[in-house]
Design a protein around this motif. Structure first.
Motif, PDB file in Angstrom:
ATOM      1  N   GLY A  74      79.812  92.723  56.121  1.00  0.00           N
ATOM      2  CA  GLY A  74      80.058  92.442  57.526  1.00  0.00           C
ATOM      3  C   GLY A  74      78.784  92.143  58.286  1.00  0.00           C
ATOM      4  N   ASP A  75      77.687  92.812  57.893  1.00  0.00           N
ATOM      5  CA  ASP A  75      76.389  92.551  58.523  1.00  0.00           C
ATOM      6  C   ASP A  75      75.694  91.337  57.935  1.00  0.00           C
ATOM      7  N   ARG A  76      76.048  90.982  56.701  1.00  0.00           N
ATOM      8  CA  ARG A  76      75.382  89.870  56.031  1.00  0.00           C
ATOM      9  C   ARG A  76      76.066  88.531  56.308  1.00  0.00           C
ATOM     10  N   ILE A  77      77.378  88.473  56.087  1.00  0.00           N
ATOM     11  CA  ILE A  77      78.048  87.178  56.179  1.00  0.00           C
ATOM     12  C   ILE A  77      78.948  87.058  57.400  1.00  0.00           C
ATOM     13  N   GLY A  78      79.283  88.188  58.032  1.00  0.00           N
ATOM     14  CA  GLY A  78      80.066  88.098  59.251  1.00  0.00           C
ATOM     15  C   GLY A  78      81.154  89.140  59.351  1.00  0.00           C
ATOM     16  N   ARG A  79      81.477  89.488  60.599  1.00  0.00           N
ATOM     17  CA  ARG A  79      82.507  90.496  60.842  1.00  0.00           C
ATOM     18  C   ARG A  79      83.905  89.967  60.521  1.00  0.00           C
ATOM     19  N   ARG A  80      84.153  88.703  60.890  1.00  0.00           N
ATOM     20  CA  ARG A  80      85.501  88.157  60.784  1.00  0.00           C
ATOM     21  C   ARG A  80      86.006  88.144  59.343  1.00  0.00           C
TER      22      ARG A  80
ATOM     23  N   THR B  48      81.001  86.888  76.130  1.00  0.00           N
ATOM     24  CA  THR B  48      81.275  85.529  75.681  1.00  0.00           C
ATOM     25  C   THR B  48      82.646  85.097  76.187  1.00  0.00           C
ATOM     26  N   LYS B  49      82.915  83.812  76.085  1.00  0.00           N
ATOM     27  CA  LYS B  49      84.211  83.293  76.544  1.00  0.00           C
ATOM     28  C   LYS B  49      85.361  83.762  75.659  1.00  0.00           C
ATOM     29  N   HIS B  50      85.014  84.379  74.527  1.00  0.00           N
ATOM     30  CA  HIS B  50      86.056  84.850  73.603  1.00  0.00           C
ATOM     31  C   HIS B  50      86.297  86.354  73.739  1.00  0.00           C
TER      32      HIS B  50
ATOM     33  N   ALA C 139      88.968  88.402  71.618  1.00  0.00           N
ATOM     34  CA  ALA C 139      88.526  89.414  70.658  1.00  0.00           C
ATOM     35  C   ALA C 139      89.285  90.717  70.870  1.00  0.00           C
ATOM     36  N   ALA C 140      89.481  91.094  72.147  1.00  0.00           N
ATOM     37  CA  ALA C 140      90.210  92.328  72.433  1.00  0.00           C
ATOM     38  C   ALA C 140      91.671  92.214  71.996  1.00  0.00           C
ATOM     39  N   VAL C 141      92.295  91.075  72.292  1.00  0.00           N
ATOM     40  CA  VAL C 141      93.696  90.871  71.901  1.00  0.00           C
ATOM     41  C   VAL C 141      93.830  90.853  70.384  1.00  0.00           C
TER      42      VAL C 141
ATOM     43  N   LEU D 180      89.261  83.568  65.547  1.00  0.00           N
ATOM     44  CA  LEU D 180      88.237  84.210  66.368  1.00  0.00           C
ATOM     45  C   LEU D 180      86.845  83.974  65.773  1.00  0.00           C
ATOM     46  N   PRO D 181      85.895  83.394  66.528  1.00  0.00           N
ATOM     47  CA  PRO D 181      84.556  83.156  66.000  1.00  0.00           C
ATOM     48  C   PRO D 181      83.708  84.422  66.018  1.00  0.00           C
TER      49      PRO D 181
END
Length: 457
Positions: A98-104, A27-29, A33-35, A228-229
């Protein structure tokens, strides 16, 4: 007779034709994401590892006074393990959401909990002031640190590999544990600075400064991670999911063999806690090596790891995870003996040289790959739950490794041999499990990780 056309060499990494464009390009992110993972992991593990330095140098005097120094060291080392005991349960809960609503969202939560817990450790009164409540509160706050760390590295790795191009997952995800190395370096620098204070000042207020400074973690980390998305791979898996089962239920039912695999595979991680916590305590208390010198070894090896670990990630993307990971474990097994022998000689230059072999070369090959290899064993819909739960079960041994080392070490100049043997045995077990039981994933598309496609590689 003319020669026919020469076939091009088989590519070492997947070509655009071998994987889908989205998977190949990421992805463009991906870089963001790495940073974000690197900076967040640096801040998070700064908090986590200043505890290890304090346990080696301070806590036996502050929270376990009035007892035999050797027993005080064992108890101080054991509190490190408390942070690992709570990790499997915390990982299951954090991984579920994290699997249900999101990692972020979970990565934001882990950062806040770690920062607050570490700050409060810096506020604790000593045992001399409030009695047994002091070590009890220390253990509670250490447990909160452990709960936070349980979801940190796996969550950061999960998000990073899901944003990254399929043929660069190891490189991008290597920045997560490269951040951990940077965190160790900063933690050691902080304690190197305060260790130069007069002993009375160090024990009364100086040791608190690195802990209190962790409050800065919360603001910086929140700013980075909120921008971060979620990854497209995660969003697609979430939209396509028709089942409503708990992710952890699916993991325990369908991926229990992978959990067992990861527990033994993860024994490589004892290297860090034996080196950074026990090695520091052993060298300073048994052989009188100055603490600044030993902290300097940690600072140098961690600084060099910031270069070595991404290089290992690049190599793993080209030739595969297994050759790099197994070689690193074998180097660590041999270097454990060299490092502790060098401590017994009290030669600081020799300690630096063997420390670099141990932590920069050997550990620098396994540390950046371990979390990514664990995450790649699970499919997207349960990746956070599965990787977090499995890896944290394996890390229980790591948490108590300094206490085990303090218990098995023998008197005399060669009393380090059981410690080195224990460390080497863990590394060899990790290498053997990887060679026999772990599937190669460097040539598997991201969306196929943890599926039958992985099993066939």
């Amino acid at each position: 007779m003319t020669a026919g056309p020469i076939d091009p060499p088989t590519p070492l990494t997947p070509s655009a034709e071998q994987v889908t464009p989205a998977s190949h390009q990421g992805t463009k992110h991906a870089r963001r994401a790495a940073v974000a993972s690197f900076i967040g992991s640096t801040l998070e593990y700064y908090d986590f590892f200043i505890y290890g330095s304090a346990s080696a140098l301070i806590f036996n005097k502050i929270f376990f006074p009035g007892i035999d120094p050797a027993l005080g060291t064992i108890l101080s080392m054991a509190t490190i393990g408390i942070g690992y005991v709570v990790r499997p349960l915390a990982a299951s809960v954090i991984g579920h959401y994290g699997d249900r609503i999101g990692r972020r969202q979970m990565l934001v939560l882990t950062l806040v909990v770690m920062g607050v817990a570490t700050f409060l450790i810096g506020c604790l009164p000593p045992t001399a002031a409030i009695g047994a409540a002091a070590p009890i509160l220390l253990v509670v706050l250490r447990a909160l640190q452990g709960a936070s760390a349980a979801g940190e590295s796996v969550g950061a790795v999960t998000m990073t590999i899901e944003h990254a191009p399929s043929n660069k997952r190891a490189f991008y995800s290597s920045w997560v544990n490269t951040g951990a190395a940077a965190g160790i370096m900063l933690a050691s620098l902080a304690f190197l600075a305060v260790s130069m204070l007069p002993q009375e000042d160090l024990l009364s207020w100086g040791w608190r400064l690195p802990f209190l400074a962790s409050i800065l973690v919360v603001g910086v980390g929140l700013y980075i991670r909120m921008r971060l998305p979620e990854s497209e791979v995660f969003e697609a898996a979430k939209e396509a999911e028709t089942e409503t089962e708990l992710p952890i239920k699916v993991v325990l039912r369908d991926h229990w063999t992978t959990i067992i695999k990861v527990i033994f595979f993860g024994l490589w991680s004892v290297v860090s806690s034996v080196f950074a916590a026990f090695g520091l305590a052993y060298a300073t208390s048994k052989f009188g090596i100055p603490a600044p010198a030993m902290l300097g070894v940690t600072i140098l090896t961690a600084g060099l790891a910031v270069i070595a670990q991404p290089a290992a990630g690049i190599l793993a993307d080209r030739i595969g995870r297994k050759p790099v990971f197994i070689t690193g474990n074998l180097i660590c097994a041999a270097a454990a003996f060299a490092f502790f022998w060098s401590i017994s000689t009290t030669s600081v230059p020799l300690i630096f040289a063997t420390g670099i072999l141990f932590m920069t070369v050997g550990y620098g090959m396994v540390n950046p790959l371990g979390p990514a290899m664990t995450a790649e064993m699970f499919p997207t819909k349960v990746r956070y739950s599965g990787a977090a739960t499995a890896s944290q079960l394996g890390l229980v041994v790591t948490g108590f490794a300094p206490a085990i080392a303090a218990a098995v070490v023998q008197p005399g100049p060669i009393g380090w041999i059981p410690v080195a043997a224990f460390t080497a045995a863990c590394c060899l077990a990790s290498a053997a499990v990887t060679a026999i039981w772990v599937k190669e994933t460097y040539n598997v598309a991201t969306e196929d990780l943890g599926t039958k496609a992985t099993a066939n590689t």
